[in-house]
Design an enzyme around this catalytic site. Sequence first.
Site, PDB file in Angstrom:
ATOM      1  N   ASP A  81      36.389  19.919  16.251  1.00 59.11           N
ATOM      2  CA  ASP A  81      36.662  19.505  17.632  1.00 59.11           C
ATOM      3  C   ASP A  81      35.375  19.574  18.471  1.00 59.11           C
ATOM      4  O   ASP A  81      34.653  20.570  18.418  1.00 59.11           O
ATOM      5  CB  ASP A  81      37.726  20.489  18.163  1.00 59.11           C
ATOM      6  CG  ASP A  81      38.329  20.081  19.483  1.00 59.11           C
ATOM      7  OD1 ASP A  81      38.483  18.879  19.725  1.00 59.11           O
ATOM      8  OD2 ASP A  81      38.678  20.987  20.266  1.00 59.11           O
ATOM      9  N   HIS A  82      35.099  18.523  19.225  1.00 64.19           N
ATOM     10  CA  HIS A  82      33.930  18.482  20.127  1.00 64.19           C
ATOM     11  C   HIS A  82      32.610  18.839  19.434  1.00 64.19           C
ATOM     12  O   HIS A  82      31.821  19.638  19.975  1.00 64.19           O
ATOM     13  CB  HIS A  82      34.128  19.402  21.338  1.00 64.19           C
ATOM     14  CG  HIS A  82      35.174  18.902  22.290  1.00 64.19           C
ATOM     15  ND1 HIS A  82      34.947  17.881  23.180  1.00 64.19           N
ATOM     16  CD2 HIS A  82      36.471  19.267  22.468  1.00 64.19           C
ATOM     17  CE1 HIS A  82      36.058  17.650  23.869  1.00 64.19           C
ATOM     18  NE2 HIS A  82      37.001  18.461  23.440  1.00 64.19           N
ATOM     19  N   HIS A 179      40.340  20.321  29.999  1.00 61.66           N
ATOM     20  CA  HIS A 179      40.682  21.462  29.144  1.00 61.66           C
ATOM     21  C   HIS A 179      41.069  22.664  29.998  1.00 61.66           C
ATOM     22  O   HIS A 179      40.430  22.932  31.010  1.00 61.66           O
ATOM     23  CB  HIS A 179      39.494  21.839  28.252  1.00 61.66           C
ATOM     24  CG  HIS A 179      39.066  20.723  27.346  1.00 61.66           C
ATOM     25  ND1 HIS A 179      38.073  19.836  27.682  1.00 61.66           N
ATOM     26  CD2 HIS A 179      39.518  20.332  26.138  1.00 61.66           C
ATOM     27  CE1 HIS A 179      37.922  18.956  26.704  1.00 61.66           C
ATOM     28  NE2 HIS A 179      38.794  19.232  25.746  1.00 61.66           N
ATOM     29  N   GLY A 180      42.112  23.361  29.567  1.00 64.69           N
ATOM     30  CA  GLY A 180      42.503  24.582  30.254  1.00 64.69           C
ATOM     31  C   GLY A 180      43.728  24.409  31.122  1.00 64.69           C
ATOM     32  O   GLY A 180      44.215  23.297  31.329  1.00 64.69           O
ATOM     33  N   GLY A 208      42.993  18.307  26.382  1.00 67.06           N
ATOM     34  CA  GLY A 208      43.458  19.099  27.524  1.00 67.06           C
ATOM     35  C   GLY A 208      44.964  19.068  27.665  1.00 67.06           C
ATOM     36  O   GLY A 208      45.493  18.961  28.764  1.00 67.06           O
ATOM     37  N   GLY A 209      45.664  19.191  26.538  1.00 62.95           N
ATOM     38  CA  GLY A 209      47.130  19.084  26.556  1.00 62.95           C
ATOM     39  C   GLY A 209      47.848  20.274  27.173  1.00 62.95           C
ATOM     40  O   GLY A 209      49.020  20.178  27.534  1.00 62.95           O
ATOM     41  N   SER A 210      47.154  21.409  27.315  1.00 64.00           N
ATOM     42  CA  SER A 210      47.805  22.588  27.921  1.00 64.00           C
ATOM     43  C   SER A 210      47.968  22.387  29.418  1.00 64.00           C
ATOM     44  O   SER A 210      47.108  21.794  30.071  1.00 64.00           O
ATOM     45  CB  SER A 210      46.961  23.845  27.686  1.00 64.00           C
ATOM     46  OG  SER A 210      46.895  24.143  26.323  1.00 64.00           O
ATOM     47  N   ASN A 229      45.789  17.312  21.921  1.00 67.24           N
ATOM     48  CA  ASN A 229      45.120  18.574  21.598  1.00 67.24           C
ATOM     49  C   ASN A 229      45.614  19.725  22.472  1.00 67.24           C
ATOM     50  O   ASN A 229      45.647  19.624  23.691  1.00 67.24           O
ATOM     51  CB  ASN A 229      43.608  18.436  21.824  1.00 67.24           C
ATOM     52  CG  ASN A 229      42.956  17.490  20.843  1.00 67.24           C
ATOM     53  OD1 ASN A 229      43.639  16.858  20.030  1.00 67.24           O
ATOM     54  ND2 ASN A 229      41.649  17.377  20.908  1.00 67.24           N
ATOM     55  N   THR A 232      44.537  26.101  24.895  1.00 66.52           N
ATOM     56  CA  THR A 232      44.760  27.203  25.852  1.00 66.52           C
ATOM     57  C   THR A 232      46.145  27.846  25.746  1.00 66.52           C
ATOM     58  O   THR A 232      46.266  29.076  25.724  1.00 66.52           O
ATOM     59  CB  THR A 232      44.569  26.697  27.301  1.00 66.52           C
ATOM     60  OG1 THR A 232      43.300  26.060  27.372  1.00 66.52           O
ATOM     61  CG2 THR A 232      44.630  27.828  28.303  1.00 66.52           C
TER      62      THR A 232
END
Length: 283
Positions: A81-82, A179-180, A208-210, A229, A232
């Site tokens: 990832d990344h 993200h987060g 950034g699915g959270s 994805n 978090t």
Amino acid sequence: MLKNLIDYLNKAKNENFAIGQFNFSTIDQLQGIAKASLEMSAPVICGTSTGEAQFFGMYEAVAMVKALREERGVPIFINLDHGKDIDLIKKAVDIGYDAVHFDGSELDIEDNISLAKEVVDYAKNKDVVVEGEVGKIGGSSSVHEDKLEQSTLTSMDKIVRFIKETGVDTLALDAGTVHGVYSNSPEIDFNRIEEASIKTNSFIVLHGGSGVEDEDIKEAVKKGVVKININTELRAVWRDALYKEMSDNPKQIVPYKILCASRDAVSKKTKQKIILFGSDLRQ
Ligand code: 13P
């Protein structure tokens, strides 16, 4: 089980569901993800960022995921990832990662295209799926107390050009998420997801699915997202379960007894996401 990750991505696209990428850096997290995948016959991708990969060990991560898939019949894959360092990405391809994400979003478009192409050429021979990123998806996989700032999105022309010239398989699309988890949930541009899916004909990934509302996740999948994805939210339940277990049983020193709670918490959260993404494939 289908042959490889591309087959599962095609299935997701045709049947309108999304495959979860769940990040991990410890053995109990990986066991929790695998348990959820096995029990729900759900294809999952395990993600390791550079830091997570270095902590767990890249060889070890690949060996465990392959053992789960080939010996235990879990439809589980692994993605770097990344990845920003080309040598590390090539190493991941050589070691046996099923997918690699080249994140050149901080580079200018010419350099991003040229390096993404280099990754695609390298990965193609080995059947490794390549993810590209044009507009930067900010934030960090942690729980933040502040509000998230919506950033300006990259032009669709740039994205279309990137996909056309590089031939990457999957696209990390900047669609409003970061993200987060923040004190507010992100505003997702659903039309952009649909437009990118049609114009690039690539597999669209939502990072950034959270912290995204369930209804928004469902709408994003409807519009064409095939991979989501999550990091978090898994980190948070893992940490809370571990903390509670150790506080409730302060004298316990047996690792496999302590870690059942965090493994099960990760498994439960992964299952919730699998149901939300529509990738519970039990008959
Ligand atoms: P979250 O930490 O918001 O779940 O995002 C994870 C991610 O997109 C990893 O690439």
